[in-house]
Design a protein around this motif. Structure first.
Motif, PDB file in Angstrom:
ATOM      1  N   VAL A  15       0.864  -1.180   0.000  1.00  0.00           N
ATOM      2  CA  VAL A  15       0.000   0.000   0.000  1.00  0.00           C
ATOM      3  C   VAL A  15       0.901   1.230   0.000  1.00  0.00           C
ATOM      4  N   LYS A  16       0.916   1.926  -1.110  1.00  0.00           N
ATOM      5  CA  LYS A  16       1.806   3.074  -1.306  1.00  0.00           C
ATOM      6  C   LYS A  16       3.264   2.625  -1.161  1.00  0.00           C
ATOM      7  N   THR A  17       3.955   3.048  -0.138  1.00  0.00           N
ATOM      8  CA  THR A  17       5.368   2.677   0.029  1.00  0.00           C
ATOM      9  C   THR A  17       5.589   1.687   1.163  1.00  0.00           C
ATOM     10  N   VAL A  18       4.513   1.099   1.719  1.00  0.00           N
ATOM     11  CA  VAL A  18       4.612   0.191   2.867  1.00  0.00           C
ATOM     12  C   VAL A  18       4.193  -1.199   2.423  1.00  0.00           C
ATOM     13  N   CYS A  19       4.943  -2.218   2.875  1.00  0.00           N
ATOM     14  CA  CYS A  19       4.644  -3.611   2.577  1.00  0.00           C
ATOM     15  C   CYS A  19       4.134  -4.288   3.848  1.00  0.00           C
ATOM     16  N   LEU A  20       2.966  -4.913   3.760  1.00  0.00           N
ATOM     17  CA  LEU A  20       2.319  -5.581   4.893  1.00  0.00           C
ATOM     18  C   LEU A  20       2.346  -7.085   4.635  1.00  0.00           C
ATOM     19  N   ILE A  21       2.843  -7.859   5.599  1.00  0.00           N
ATOM     20  CA  ILE A  21       3.052  -9.298   5.413  1.00  0.00           C
ATOM     21  C   ILE A  21       2.371 -10.052   6.548  1.00  0.00           C
ATOM     22  N   GLY A  22       1.722 -11.179   6.200  1.00  0.00           N
ATOM     23  CA  GLY A  22       1.091 -12.060   7.166  1.00  0.00           C
ATOM     24  C   GLY A  22       1.028 -13.473   6.613  1.00  0.00           C
ATOM     25  N   VAL A  23       0.844 -14.449   7.501  1.00  0.00           N
ATOM     26  CA  VAL A  23       0.781 -15.860   7.111  1.00  0.00           C
ATOM     27  C   VAL A  23      -0.563 -16.422   7.548  1.00  0.00           C
ATOM     28  N   VAL A  24      -1.253 -17.123   6.624  1.00  0.00           N
ATOM     29  CA  VAL A  24      -2.563 -17.708   6.904  1.00  0.00           C
ATOM     30  C   VAL A  24      -2.557 -19.170   6.476  1.00  0.00           C
ATOM     31  N   GLU A  25      -3.551 -19.905   6.955  1.00  0.00           N
ATOM     32  CA  GLU A  25      -3.734 -21.310   6.600  1.00  0.00           C
ATOM     33  C   GLU A  25      -5.091 -21.486   5.919  1.00  0.00           C
ATOM     34  N   LYS A  26      -5.169 -22.503   5.034  1.00  0.00           N
ATOM     35  CA  LYS A  26      -6.410 -22.825   4.312  1.00  0.00           C
ATOM     36  C   LYS A  26      -6.958 -21.595   3.586  1.00  0.00           C
ATOM     37  N   TYR A  27      -6.084 -20.975   2.827  1.00  0.00           N
ATOM     38  CA  TYR A  27      -6.462 -19.726   2.166  1.00  0.00           C
ATOM     39  C   TYR A  27      -7.540 -19.961   1.122  1.00  0.00           C
ATOM     40  N   LYS A  28      -7.388 -20.980   0.303  1.00  0.00           N
ATOM     41  CA  LYS A  28      -8.378 -21.253  -0.734  1.00  0.00           C
ATOM     42  C   LYS A  28      -9.612 -21.952  -0.180  1.00  0.00           C
ATOM     43  N   GLU A  29      -9.420 -22.817   0.797  1.00  0.00           N
ATOM     44  CA  GLU A  29     -10.565 -23.520   1.386  1.00  0.00           C
ATOM     45  C   GLU A  29     -11.518 -22.564   2.083  1.00  0.00           C
ATOM     46  N   LEU A  30     -11.001 -21.493   2.657  1.00  0.00           N
ATOM     47  CA  LEU A  30     -11.820 -20.510   3.375  1.00  0.00           C
ATOM     48  C   LEU A  30     -12.158 -19.311   2.507  1.00  0.00           C
ATOM     49  N   ALA A  31     -12.364 -19.554   1.196  1.00  0.00           N
ATOM     50  CA  ALA A  31     -12.836 -18.523   0.254  1.00  0.00           C
ATOM     51  C   ALA A  31     -11.948 -17.291   0.236  1.00  0.00           C
ATOM     52  N   LYS A  32     -10.628 -17.537   0.333  1.00  0.00           N
ATOM     53  CA  LYS A  32      -9.637 -16.457   0.323  1.00  0.00           C
ATOM     54  C   LYS A  32      -9.911 -15.417   1.409  1.00  0.00           C
ATOM     55  N   TYR A  33     -10.416 -15.917   2.521  1.00  0.00           N
ATOM     56  CA  TYR A  33     -10.671 -15.089   3.712  1.00  0.00           C
ATOM     57  C   TYR A  33     -11.648 -13.945   3.416  1.00  0.00           C
ATOM     58  N   ASN A  34     -12.659 -14.270   2.639  1.00  0.00           N
ATOM     59  CA  ASN A  34     -13.711 -13.306   2.326  1.00  0.00           C
ATOM     60  C   ASN A  34     -14.923 -13.630   3.198  1.00  0.00           C
ATOM     61  N   LEU A  35     -15.261 -12.752   4.132  1.00  0.00           N
ATOM     62  CA  LEU A  35     -16.374 -12.996   5.056  1.00  0.00           C
ATOM     63  C   LEU A  35     -17.707 -13.069   4.335  1.00  0.00           C
ATOM     64  N   ARG A  36     -17.888 -12.251   3.328  1.00  0.00           N
ATOM     65  CA  ARG A  36     -19.178 -12.233   2.636  1.00  0.00           C
ATOM     66  C   ARG A  36     -19.429 -13.543   1.905  1.00  0.00           C
ATOM     67  N   GLN A  37     -18.400 -14.102   1.296  1.00  0.00           N
ATOM     68  CA  GLN A  37     -18.574 -15.378   0.608  1.00  0.00           C
ATOM     69  C   GLN A  37     -18.713 -16.541   1.596  1.00  0.00           C
TER      70      GLN A  37
END
Length: 375
Positions: free
Chosen positions: A346-368
């Motif tokens: 985002v602009k000049t900042v890089c944000l990093i995180g690690v998740v599990e079951k990314y595709k199984e959980l609808a790419k972490y989309n609450l609405r879906q």
């Protein structure tokens, strides 16, 4: 004309504002996005950033409390309902110390039974040949009766006076006890006896109003459809990855709608400037936590990259910098990864995180996850 020009210059001088000398001026509002923060990267509908921030803080705070206190702390309504009987039980409970009407009736019955017993005894004495006059007490004279009545009256007056004094003392004692209890409570609450209750209340209100001491707060991104919530972790608090994982798993299991404006909710565990050198340096503690060298089995991973308001960084350079930081024992698998490294620029900042079951959980989309169409 000269008069009009002078009037305009006078009004302009009045409206002109001056900045303080050698002092930076801070604008009011949320803190800007900068490296070194932890929190949550959230996407929402365009133009709904303000509503999404308030909703995101409430939802995240609820799942944070669930992780700390657990679901078992809530009251189980089924057990409480089963323990309550369907019909009321009309039972009469008698206490030994109560002055109820039932006890009065028992006393009257006892008195009547006593009279009957006395009358039976007198009848037996008469049958045996003894008269009541022989067993009766000798009669007293009038003078003796007057003396006894005067003594009783004096005794009754003394007892009444003692009862009045005793009641006044009893009424006075609880007030003193209450005052002592109140002072003890205040002393126990006040760490220093010099501080009053008003000052303590003011200090608590200042702490609540201080945005720098809040656990969750808004970060100004300046991007449309993007909300970032900063988390100030304290001792014993779960990290953002645990909170987001618990949120998505519960949403997938319950299918309960918990938001109106939120779309994707992703954890931000490390933030740095969007350059290859800074990313390699900042990602080291994250790699040690999720991708240890001495792991029993190799972990399959993938890198998910997105950029907003930044077109000067090459996508593959950032992905390669992240992938090369992972030890060689672990393998890249883009189809079925066990863990996914989320990289958001985002602009000049890089944000990093690690998740599990990314595709199984609808790419972490609450609405879906909470929609009825998803299986």
């Amino acid at each position: 004309m000269a008069a009009e020009n002078e009037a305009k210059t006078a009004t302009n001088k009045r409206k002109r504002g001056y900045l303080p000398h050698n002092k930076s001026v801070r604008k009011k509002g949320p803190c800007p996005l900068k490296p070194g923060i932890q929190g949550f990267f959230i996407t929402c509908d365009g133009g709904r950033e303000h509503q999404a921030t308030h909703e995101a803080i409430d939802v995240i705070d609820n799942f944070f409390e669930e992780l700390i206190h657990g679901k078992d702390s809530r009251v189980n309504t089924k057990t409480t309902a089963s323990s309550i009987p369907e019909k009321a039980l009309n039972k009469k409970i008698k206490f030994s110390y109560s002055d109820s009407s039932d006890n009065d009736e028992d006393d009257e019955n006892d008195a009547e039974n006593g009279k009957e017993n006395q009358s039976e005894k007198v009848a037996e004495d008469v049958d045996n040949g003894s008269t009541v006059e022989e067993k009766s007490v000798p009669a007293k004279t009038d003078e003796q009766l007057n003396e006894v009545e005067s003594d009783k009256a004096a005794g009754d007056d003394e007892e009444n006076s003692e009862q009045v004094v005793g009641k006044s003392k009893e009424n006075e004692e609880p007030l003193e006890k209450k005052q002592c209890c109140d002072t003890q409570k205040l002393e126990s609450k006040n760490p220093s006896p010099e501080m009053s209750v008003d000052k303590l209340i003011e200090a608590e209100l200042k702490e609540l109003g201080d945005k720098s001491k809040r656990r969750f707060s808004k970060i100004d991104t300046g991007c449309n459809g993007v909300v970032i919530i900063q988390m100030r972790r304290r001792d014993g608090d779960p990290n953002p990855g645990d909170i987001v994982q618990h949120m998505m798993e519960s949403a997938s299991a319950t299918k309960k709608h918990m938001s109106r404006f939120l779309l994707r909710v992703l954890p931000v565990e490390i933030s740095c400037y969007a350059s290859e050198e800074d990313i390699k340096r900042a990602i080291k503690p994250l790699v040690e936590q999720y991708f240890p060298v001495d792991a029993e089995a190799p972990i399959k991973f993938a890198v998910q990259y997105d950029a907003r308001a930044n077109t000067g960084i090459e996508r593959m350079k950032i992905i390669d910098a992240v992938a090369k930081s992972i030890p060689g024992t672990h393998k890249v698998d883009l189809k079925n990864p066990e863990k996914t490294i989320i990289v958001q620029v985002v602009k000049t900042v890089c944000l990093i995180g690690v998740v599990e079951k990314y595709k199984e959980l609808a790419k972490y989309n609450l609405r879906q996850l909470t929609s009825s169409e998803t299986q």
